[in-house]
Enzyme design. Structure first.
Site, PDB file in Angstrom:
ATOM      1  N   TYR A  64      -0.638  -0.329 -39.835  1.00  0.00           N
ATOM      2  CA  TYR A  64      -0.912  -1.753 -39.969  1.00  0.00           C
ATOM      3  C   TYR A  64       0.433  -2.461 -40.162  1.00  0.00           C
ATOM      4  CZ  TYR A  64      -5.968  -2.172 -40.140  1.00  0.00           C
ATOM      5  OH  TYR A  64      -7.293  -2.224 -39.802  1.00  0.00           O
ATOM      6  N   GLU A  66       0.807  -6.356 -40.151  1.00  0.00           N
ATOM      7  CA  GLU A  66       0.680  -7.812 -40.134  1.00  0.00           C
ATOM      8  C   GLU A  66       1.975  -8.447 -40.627  1.00  0.00           C
ATOM      9  OE1 GLU A  66      -1.784  -5.875 -40.860  1.00  0.00           O
ATOM     10  OE2 GLU A  66      -3.742  -6.783 -40.461  1.00  0.00           O
ATOM     11  N   ASP A 241       1.499 -20.501 -17.998  1.00  0.00           N
ATOM     12  CA  ASP A 241       0.931 -19.171 -18.076  1.00  0.00           C
ATOM     13  C   ASP A 241       1.411 -18.412 -16.830  1.00  0.00           C
ATOM     14  OD1 ASP A 241      -0.597 -16.880 -17.965  1.00  0.00           O
ATOM     15  OD2 ASP A 241      -2.506 -17.872 -18.409  1.00  0.00           O
ATOM     16  N   THR A 270       1.083 -11.915 -19.548  1.00  0.00           N
ATOM     17  CA  THR A 270       0.698 -10.545 -19.828  1.00  0.00           C
ATOM     18  C   THR A 270       1.913  -9.670 -19.556  1.00  0.00           C
ATOM     19  OG1 THR A 270      -0.142 -10.339 -17.569  1.00  0.00           O
ATOM     20  CG2 THR A 270      -1.747 -10.824 -19.299  1.00  0.00           C
ATOM     21  N   LYS A 273       0.269  -6.356 -14.911  1.00  0.00           N
ATOM     22  CA  LYS A 273       0.338  -7.046 -13.618  1.00  0.00           C
ATOM     23  C   LYS A 273       1.687  -6.795 -12.947  1.00  0.00           C
ATOM     24  CE  LYS A 273      -3.065 -10.619 -14.825  1.00  0.00           C
ATOM     25  NZ  LYS A 273      -3.170 -10.604 -16.301  1.00  0.00           N
ATOM     26  N   ARG A 279      -0.901  -2.847 -20.996  1.00  0.00           N
ATOM     27  CA  ARG A 279      -1.797  -4.002 -21.133  1.00  0.00           C
ATOM     28  C   ARG A 279      -1.478  -4.703 -22.454  1.00  0.00           C
ATOM     29  NH1 ARG A 279      -5.632  -4.224 -17.354  1.00  0.00           N
ATOM     30  NH2 ARG A 279      -6.664  -5.873 -18.523  1.00  0.00           N
TER      31      ARG A 279
END
Length: 478
Positions: A64, A66, A241, A270, A273, A279
């Site tokens: 974790y 954060e 984008d 992203t 692509k 991903r």
């Protein structure tokens, strides 16, 4: 990494998985086999390198983390700090951005981070300022009501879905369409191209807080300098984008007016692509929005995925190599060769061609819907996806278009000659497919008729076309 090392790594990993759940191991092996045998033309898909794939399967998955580098809400994140800082450094250098945020899990997450960063920066609200100052306990119910009303009532202007825009640019089925009062700009009905004068007119009339550029099915370049001028003329924040064409920006195929990073206030993407990474998502911005962007977790994101950030660092390092620029140029060269091959065979293409990595075929010229064409091609070993065309009479489900792209086949090494052969295979399938009928005898938008012998023949030709270009040649699963 040596060829033997790659085979050993993946073979050993599958052996370990098979010891716990053999059906998962079998599915993973089957996916590699399917991808090796399919003529993959989905514009949003690619093949990540073995190094990128392997970077995701490790102990970072157990953490974790954060917060941001050096400011975590959990102890023991020093190694996560290392890979996140490396990924951000590579992103800044690759795209010439002053700030990079590499935590988003996907493109929609990156867009949500950008939307909320813009709202937090732009919306003048005493309640919002209290919340940002961490005085949440001082907010009254009236404050919360005002805050929800103000943040959910801002205006966004983005490209329409049928013109090539994306669901996350304000469309009702997506959360962005529920957050914003949204209006769309389309394309010229005669050419399919963006009419910048009409965009400017729409912006003057609508006065959006955010002007969004970028696309998922527009086969041309966008002039981001002009779009920024339009945004500035109405006081809008300009967001781009670039999820689909980030690899073309990274590879310096899109430069000057066509590179969004120098012109936009904030850029999302992203990392898969055309960028050929894992991903995931990413946000680039200037110093003015950096603090707000870095609040993405916990603002809209769950805990960062350190194993994916490690893979992003690897993929971005790969994209900084000189050979990536050659790869990016070949993506465009292949798309144009594919478009030319289709046009010579009589296909109708939206905008008449392409400047980027994708081609959009209007299959109504073959008497088909996009859904019929998509499935007929899949039966023949050609993987595509149906897509709306401008003013599509069949809507977003059945559609009238097929979107095809060249990033994946370019990664495998196919070139112009193979693109022409691919155009012939596509044309053969579409020209020999006819609409089917439903149980009541009425014409169907989904059912179709294709001679199985044709599908089998095309499938064999597609497999033969791929034989000289093996996928992951160094990986032998035995």
């Amino acid at each position: 990494m040596s060829r033997n090392a790659e085979s050993t790594a993946f073979r050993s990993a599958l052996e370990v998985v098979r010891g716990v759940e053999p059906r998962v191991a079998d599915a993973i092996a089957a996916e590699l086999a399917d991808q090796r045998e399919s003529l993959k033309l989905i514009a949003s898909e690619n093949y990540a390198s073995p190094a990128t794939l392997l970077a995701m399967g490790n102990w970072f998955s157990d953490k974790y983390a954060e917060g941001t580098v050096g400011r975590r809400f959990y102890a023991g994140c020093q190694n996560v700090d290392t890979v996140e800082a490396l990924a951000a450094e590579h992103a800044r250098e690759l795209f010439g951005a002053s700030h990079a945020y590499v935590q988003p899990h996907s493109g929609i997450d990156a867009n949500l981070v950008a939307f909320w960063a813009i709202l937090a920066d732009r919306v003048e609200s005493p309640a919002l300022k209290k919340a940002q100052a961490r005085q949440v306990n001082d907010l009254t119910e009236a404050d919360w009501f005002a805050l929800r009303r103000e943040l959910g009532n801002q205006r966004m202007l983005g490209m329409s879905l049928d013109a090539g825009g994306h669901l996350t640019h304000g469309f009702r089925p997506n959360i962005s369409g529920k957050m914003f009062d949204q209006r769309s700009y389309g394309t010229d009905p005669a050419t399919g191209l963006i009419d910048y004068d009409r965009v400017a007119e729409a912006a003057r009339e609508f006065k959006p807080l955010i002007l969004v550029a970028g696309y998922s099915a527009y086969p041309r370049k966008v002039n981001f300098r002009i779009m920024r001028e339009i945004a500035d003329s109405v006081g809008a924040t300009f967001m781009v984008d670039m999820a689909h064409f980030a690899g073309l920006v990274a590879g310096k195929v899109f430069t000057g007016d066509f590179d969004p990073v120098p012109h936009a206030h904030i850029v999302t993407t992203t990392t898969h692509k055309s960028l050929r990474g894992p991903r995931g998502g990413m946000v680039l911005c200037g110093p003015e929005l950096a603090d707000q962007v870095d609040r993405g977790c916990p603002m809209v994101l769950g805990g960062p995925l350190p194993h994916v950030m490690a893979a992003k660092a690897v993929a971005l390092a790969e994209a900084r190599r000189p050979d990536f620029a050659d790869y990016a140029q070949r993506i465009v060269d292949n798309a144009q060769a594919l478009a030319d091959g289709l046009l010579r065979r009589g296909a109708t293409l939206v905008t008449g061609g392409t400047d980027n990595h994708l081609v959009l075929i209007d299959v109504s010229g073959y008497g088909l819907t996009g859904r019929q064409a998509e499935q007929a091609l899949l039966d023949s070993g050609i993987v595509t996806n149906r897509n709306s065309v401008p003013q599509d009479p069949n809507g977003a489900w059945y559609t009238s278009g097929i979107r095809i792209g060249t990033p994946a086949l370019t990664t495998r090494g196919l070139g112009a000659a193979e693109m022409d052969a691919t155009a012939e295979l596509i044309h053969t399938v579409l020209s020999q497919t006819t609409p089917g009928t439903g149980p009541d005898g009425a014409a169907s938008k989904a059912k179709y008729v294709l001679d199985p012998a044709v599908a089998e023949s095309v499938g064999k030709q597609a497999a033969d076309l791929l034989t000289p270009f093996p996928l992951y040649p160094a990986v032998d699963l035995g």
